[in-house]
Design a protein around this motif. Structure first.
Motif, PDB file in Angstrom:
ATOM      1  N   PHE A 112      70.539 -49.381  81.372  1.00 48.58           N
ATOM      2  CA  PHE A 112      70.746 -48.058  80.785  1.00 48.58           C
ATOM      3  C   PHE A 112      71.812 -47.261  81.500  1.00 48.58           C
ATOM      4  CE2 PHE A 112      68.404 -47.106  77.029  1.00 48.58           C
ATOM      5  CZ  PHE A 112      67.829 -48.354  76.832  1.00 48.58           C
ATOM      6  N   SER A 113      72.907 -47.046  80.760  1.00 49.59           N
ATOM      7  CA  SER A 113      73.916 -46.098  81.167  1.00 49.59           C
ATOM      8  C   SER A 113      73.563 -44.781  80.482  1.00 49.59           C
ATOM      9  CB  SER A 113      75.307 -46.624  80.769  1.00 49.59           C
ATOM     10  OG  SER A 113      76.312 -45.743  81.206  1.00 49.59           O
ATOM     11  N   VAL A 133      67.955 -45.309  92.227  1.00 49.01           N
ATOM     12  CA  VAL A 133      67.128 -45.657  91.065  1.00 49.01           C
ATOM     13  C   VAL A 133      68.001 -46.199  89.929  1.00 49.01           C
ATOM     14  CG1 VAL A 133      65.477 -44.850  89.338  1.00 49.01           C
ATOM     15  CG2 VAL A 133      65.396 -43.905  91.660  1.00 49.01           C
ATOM     16  N   ASN A 134      69.038 -45.457  89.559  1.00 46.04           N
ATOM     17  CA  ASN A 134      69.810 -45.816  88.365  1.00 46.04           C
ATOM     18  C   ASN A 134      70.650 -47.083  88.549  1.00 46.04           C
ATOM     19  OD1 ASN A 134      69.484 -43.423  86.358  1.00 46.04           O
ATOM     20  ND2 ASN A 134      69.862 -42.437  88.321  1.00 46.04           N
ATOM     21  N   ASP A 174      58.174 -49.733  92.788  1.00 45.20           N
ATOM     22  CA  ASP A 174      59.343 -48.881  93.007  1.00 45.20           C
ATOM     23  C   ASP A 174      60.564 -49.794  92.971  1.00 45.20           C
ATOM     24  OD1 ASP A 174      61.413 -47.334  93.903  1.00 45.20           O
ATOM     25  OD2 ASP A 174      60.310 -46.464  95.592  1.00 45.20           O
ATOM     26  N   ALA A 183      64.610 -47.579  84.001  1.00 49.39           N
ATOM     27  CA  ALA A 183      64.179 -46.469  84.870  1.00 49.39           C
ATOM     28  C   ALA A 183      65.395 -45.696  85.371  1.00 49.39           C
ATOM     29  CB  ALA A 183      63.381 -47.006  86.053  1.00 49.39           C
ATOM     30  N   GLY A 184      65.281 -44.384  85.326  1.00 45.19           N
ATOM     31  CA  GLY A 184      66.395 -43.548  85.789  1.00 45.19           C
ATOM     32  C   GLY A 184      65.891 -42.174  86.169  1.00 45.19           C
ATOM     33  N   ILE A 185      66.668 -41.494  86.993  1.00 42.87           N
ATOM     34  CA  ILE A 185      66.332 -40.110  87.368  1.00 42.87           C
ATOM     35  C   ILE A 185      67.613 -39.278  87.380  1.00 42.87           C
ATOM     36  CG2 ILE A 185      64.309 -40.684  88.782  1.00 42.87           C
ATOM     37  CD1 ILE A 185      66.142 -40.189  91.275  1.00 42.87           C
ATOM     38  N   LEU A 219      62.092 -43.172  76.761  1.00 46.06           N
ATOM     39  CA  LEU A 219      62.735 -44.313  76.102  1.00 46.06           C
ATOM     40  C   LEU A 219      62.052 -45.621  76.489  1.00 46.06           C
ATOM     41  CD1 LEU A 219      66.504 -43.328  76.540  1.00 46.06           C
ATOM     42  CD2 LEU A 219      64.815 -42.523  74.881  1.00 46.06           C
ATOM     43  N   THR A 265      63.490 -36.547  74.170  1.00 44.06           N
ATOM     44  CA  THR A 265      62.487 -36.884  75.185  1.00 44.06           C
ATOM     45  C   THR A 265      61.903 -35.548  75.644  1.00 44.06           C
ATOM     46  OG1 THR A 265      64.219 -36.848  76.833  1.00 44.06           O
ATOM     47  CG2 THR A 265      63.652 -38.990  75.937  1.00 44.06           C
ATOM     48  N   LYS A 307      75.816 -43.971  86.476  1.00 44.61           N
ATOM     49  CA  LYS A 307      75.849 -44.519  85.113  1.00 44.61           C
ATOM     50  C   LYS A 307      77.179 -45.226  84.818  1.00 44.61           C
ATOM     51  CE  LYS A 307      71.661 -43.458  83.818  1.00 44.61           C
ATOM     52  NZ  LYS A 307      70.636 -44.539  83.811  1.00 44.61           N
ATOM     53  N   LEU A 346      72.055 -37.528  73.099  1.00 41.50           N
ATOM     54  CA  LEU A 346      70.957 -36.558  73.227  1.00 41.50           C
ATOM     55  C   LEU A 346      69.744 -37.092  72.490  1.00 41.50           C
ATOM     56  CD1 LEU A 346      72.992 -33.333  72.395  1.00 41.50           C
ATOM     57  CD2 LEU A 346      72.254 -34.125  74.658  1.00 41.50           C
ATOM     58  N   ILE A 347      68.791 -37.545  73.241  1.00 41.62           N
ATOM     59  CA  ILE A 347      67.609 -38.162  72.629  1.00 41.62           C
ATOM     60  C   ILE A 347      66.399 -37.265  72.878  1.00 41.62           C
ATOM     61  CG2 ILE A 347      66.238 -40.278  72.454  1.00 41.62           C
ATOM     62  CD1 ILE A 347      69.246 -40.734  71.900  1.00 41.62           C
ATOM     63  N   ALA A 377      56.660 -46.100  81.347  1.00 43.16           N
ATOM     64  CA  ALA A 377      55.487 -45.241  81.154  1.00 43.16           C
ATOM     65  C   ALA A 377      55.720 -44.087  80.194  1.00 43.16           C
ATOM     66  CB  ALA A 377      55.009 -44.702  82.505  1.00 43.16           C
ATOM     67  N   GLN A 378      56.975 -43.724  79.986  1.00 43.59           N
ATOM     68  CA  GLN A 378      57.237 -42.579  79.093  1.00 43.59           C
ATOM     69  C   GLN A 378      58.651 -42.661  78.533  1.00 43.59           C
ATOM     70  OE1 GLN A 378      56.802 -39.316  81.981  1.00 43.59           O
ATOM     71  NE2 GLN A 378      59.034 -39.077  81.926  1.00 43.59           N
TER      72      GLN A 378
HETATM   73  N1  LIG Z   1      66.614 -39.163  77.329  1.00 44.39           N
HETATM   74  C1  LIG Z   1      67.908 -39.111  77.140  1.00 44.39           C
HETATM   75  O1  LIG Z   1      68.387 -38.328  76.318  1.00 44.39           O
HETATM   76  C2  LIG Z   1      68.833 -40.021  77.911  1.00 44.39           C
HETATM   77  C3  LIG Z   1      70.212 -39.883  77.705  1.00 44.39           C
HETATM   78  C4  LIG Z   1      71.067 -40.733  78.404  1.00 44.39           C
HETATM   79  C5  LIG Z   1      70.568 -41.704  79.263  1.00 44.39           C
HETATM   80  N2  LIG Z   1      69.223 -41.819  79.454  1.00 44.39           N
HETATM   81  C6  LIG Z   1      68.758 -42.872  80.364  1.00 44.39           C
HETATM   82  O2  LIG Z   1      67.741 -43.621  79.722  1.00 44.39           O
HETATM   83  C7  LIG Z   1      66.744 -44.031  80.671  1.00 44.39           C
HETATM   84  C8  LIG Z   1      65.379 -43.499  80.263  1.00 44.39           C
HETATM   85  O3  LIG Z   1      65.434 -42.082  80.147  1.00 44.39           O
HETATM   86  P1  LIG Z   1      64.151 -41.182  79.792  1.00 44.39           P
HETATM   87  O4  LIG Z   1      64.658 -39.901  79.248  1.00 44.39           O
HETATM   88  O5  LIG Z   1      63.191 -41.995  79.003  1.00 44.39           O
HETATM   89  O6  LIG Z   1      63.600 -40.891  81.273  1.00 44.39           O
HETATM   90  P2  LIG Z   1      62.120 -40.446  81.740  1.00 44.39           P
HETATM   91  O7  LIG Z   1      62.316 -39.600  82.953  1.00 44.39           O
HETATM   92  O8  LIG Z   1      61.352 -39.885  80.596  1.00 44.39           O
HETATM   93  O9  LIG Z   1      61.452 -41.845  82.158  1.00 44.39           O
HETATM   94  C9  LIG Z   1      61.906 -42.594  83.253  1.00 44.39           C
HETATM   95  C10 LIG Z   1      60.750 -43.401  83.801  1.00 44.39           C
HETATM   96  O10 LIG Z   1      61.224 -44.103  84.968  1.00 44.39           O
HETATM   97  C11 LIG Z   1      60.220 -44.055  85.959  1.00 44.39           C
HETATM   98  N3  LIG Z   1      60.826 -44.209  87.293  1.00 44.39           N
HETATM   99  C12 LIG Z   1      61.585 -43.309  87.964  1.00 44.39           C
HETATM  100  N4  LIG Z   1      61.911 -43.783  89.172  1.00 44.39           N
HETATM  101  C13 LIG Z   1      61.362 -45.026  89.275  1.00 44.39           C
HETATM  102  C14 LIG Z   1      61.347 -46.014  90.307  1.00 44.39           C
HETATM  103  N5  LIG Z   1      61.980 -45.818  91.474  1.00 44.39           N
HETATM  104  N6  LIG Z   1      60.687 -47.166  90.070  1.00 44.39           N
HETATM  105  C15 LIG Z   1      60.040 -47.362  88.898  1.00 44.39           C
HETATM  106  N7  LIG Z   1      60.016 -46.460  87.895  1.00 44.39           N
HETATM  107  C16 LIG Z   1      60.669 -45.300  88.081  1.00 44.39           C
HETATM  108  C17 LIG Z   1      59.582 -42.673  85.785  1.00 44.39           C
HETATM  109  O11 LIG Z   1      58.302 -42.591  86.384  1.00 44.39           O
HETATM  110  C18 LIG Z   1      59.566 -42.541  84.274  1.00 44.39           C
HETATM  111  O12 LIG Z   1      58.363 -43.017  83.721  1.00 44.39           O
HETATM  112  C19 LIG Z   1      67.226 -43.493  82.023  1.00 44.39           C
HETATM  113  O13 LIG Z   1      67.966 -44.504  82.700  1.00 44.39           O
HETATM  114  C20 LIG Z   1      68.131 -42.332  81.630  1.00 44.39           C
HETATM  115  O14 LIG Z   1      69.064 -42.054  82.641  1.00 44.39           O
HETATM  116  C21 LIG Z   1      68.354 -40.993  78.803  1.00 44.39           C
END
Ligand SMILES: NC(=O)c1ccc[n+]([C@@H]2O[C@H](COP(=O)([O-])OP(=O)(O)OC[C@H]3O[C@@H](n4cnc5c(N)ncnc54)[C@H](O)[C@@H]3O)[C@@H](O)[C@H]2O)c1
Length: 251
Positions: A140-141, A113-114, A63, A91-93, A20, A189, A158, A186-187, A17-18
């Motif tokens: 996704f790590s 989640v992760n 979920d 998906a990650g938190i 990456l 977002t 991760k 560092l992306i 949904a948002q």
């Molecule tokens: N953004 C970065 O710089 C970065 C860096 C390293 C790793 N990552 C990894 O990349 C992935 C995406 O990161 P992002 O920044 O786009 O995150 P984000 O928080 O913007 O998006 C994550 C999405 O996952 C969904 N989600 C969360 N829990 C869920 C669940 N239980 N079931 C279904 N959906 C669920 C959320 O609603 C959200 O839309 C993650 O695994 C994150 O750990 C991101």
């Protein structure tokens, strides 16, 4: 970009949904895939669907920590389409804190989640991939998997994704199923964009390329790793991070 590289293919993305995930949904769709994504943020997900070409992208509220729900989602797609070509476990938190302040809930949620979410979806997709002798699983790590201060729960999850990917790659290989991971740096977002001033400058200064990455950089790497042409690549962790994962840079 090749707008037919994924034509005929069914691509599943969690957390689409948002951030990456959204960038990957858009990239796979632009390359001709039929994309299904799972998330919990209905409003943001509807935006993604509305912005996609008609019928190319379908959202389901799932979920991924719920194994039965993840299996039902994937089985239904496989029943309808007869195939699951690609699964992206995105998906990650985060629930950051120093170890003494991490509650059991925050430990469990981050692992659930992760890491467990990736397991749940992969287990459900693998049977369908095996049946056709073809599949691509990308998980996704993070650059944090090597260690990061104030994130033991996320680091453990991760690093777990890396171990999961390597172990599963061995099981998938004889069935035409590859398993790889991306470790983003560092992306740009919403989370990172909200950080400004000296803290952000200090962080960016640690990147050898001296800049943050874009979600599109991750999507481009994902589109390659999940393609037919990446079929001899399995068990790898691809850093997409401007060089930050190489190690310390003293100049
Ligand atoms: N953004 C970065 O710089 C970065 C860096 C390293 C790793 N990552 C990894 O990349 C992935 C995406 O990161 P992002 O920044 O786009 O995150 P984000 O928080 O913007 O998006 C994550 C999405 O996952 C969904 N989600 C969360 N829990 C869920 C669940 N239980 N079931 C279904 N959906 C669920 C959320 O609603 C959200 O839309 C993650 O695994 C994150 O750990 C991101």
């Amino acid at each position: 970009m090749n707008n037919s590289r994924y034509s005929e293919q069914v691509v599943l993305v969690t957390g689409g949904a948002q951030g990456l995930g959204r960038a990957m949904v858009e990239r796979f769709s632009a390359e001709g895939a039929t994309v299904y994504f799972a998330d919990l943020n209905d409003a943001a997900a509807q935006d993604v669907v509305a912005a996609s070409p008609d019928g190319s992208t379908t959202y389901s509220r799932v979920d991924i920590t719920d194994a039965a729900a993840a299996k039902a989602w994937i089985d239904q797609i496989a029943d309808e389409r007869g195939r699951v070509d690609v699964l992206v476990n995105n998906a990650g938190i985060i629930r950051d804190n120093r170890i003494e302040n991490i509650s059991p809930e925050d430990w469990n949620a981050v692992i659930a989640v992760n890491l467990t979410g990736a397991f749940n979806c992969t287990q459900a997709a693998f049977g369908h991939m095996k049946n056709r002798g073809y599949g691509r699983v990308l998980s996704f790590s993070s650059m944090s998997w090597r260690g990061n201060f104030g994130q033991v729960n996320y680091v453990a999850a991760k690093a777990g994704v890396v171990g999961f990917t390597r172990g599963f790659a061995l099981e998938g290989a004889r069935h035409g199923v590859t398993a790889n991971a991306i470790a983003p740096g560092l992306i740009e977002t919403p989370m990172l964009a909200s950080m400004n001033g000296p803290a952000r400058e200090k962080l960016v200064a640690k990147v050898p390329m001296r800049s943050t990455g874009k979600p599109e950089d991750i999507a481009a790497a994902a589109a390659f790793l999940c393609s037919h042409e990446a079929g001899y690549i399995t068990g790898v962790v691809l850093d997409v991070d401007g060089g930050i994962g190489i190690g310390s840079s003293i100049r």
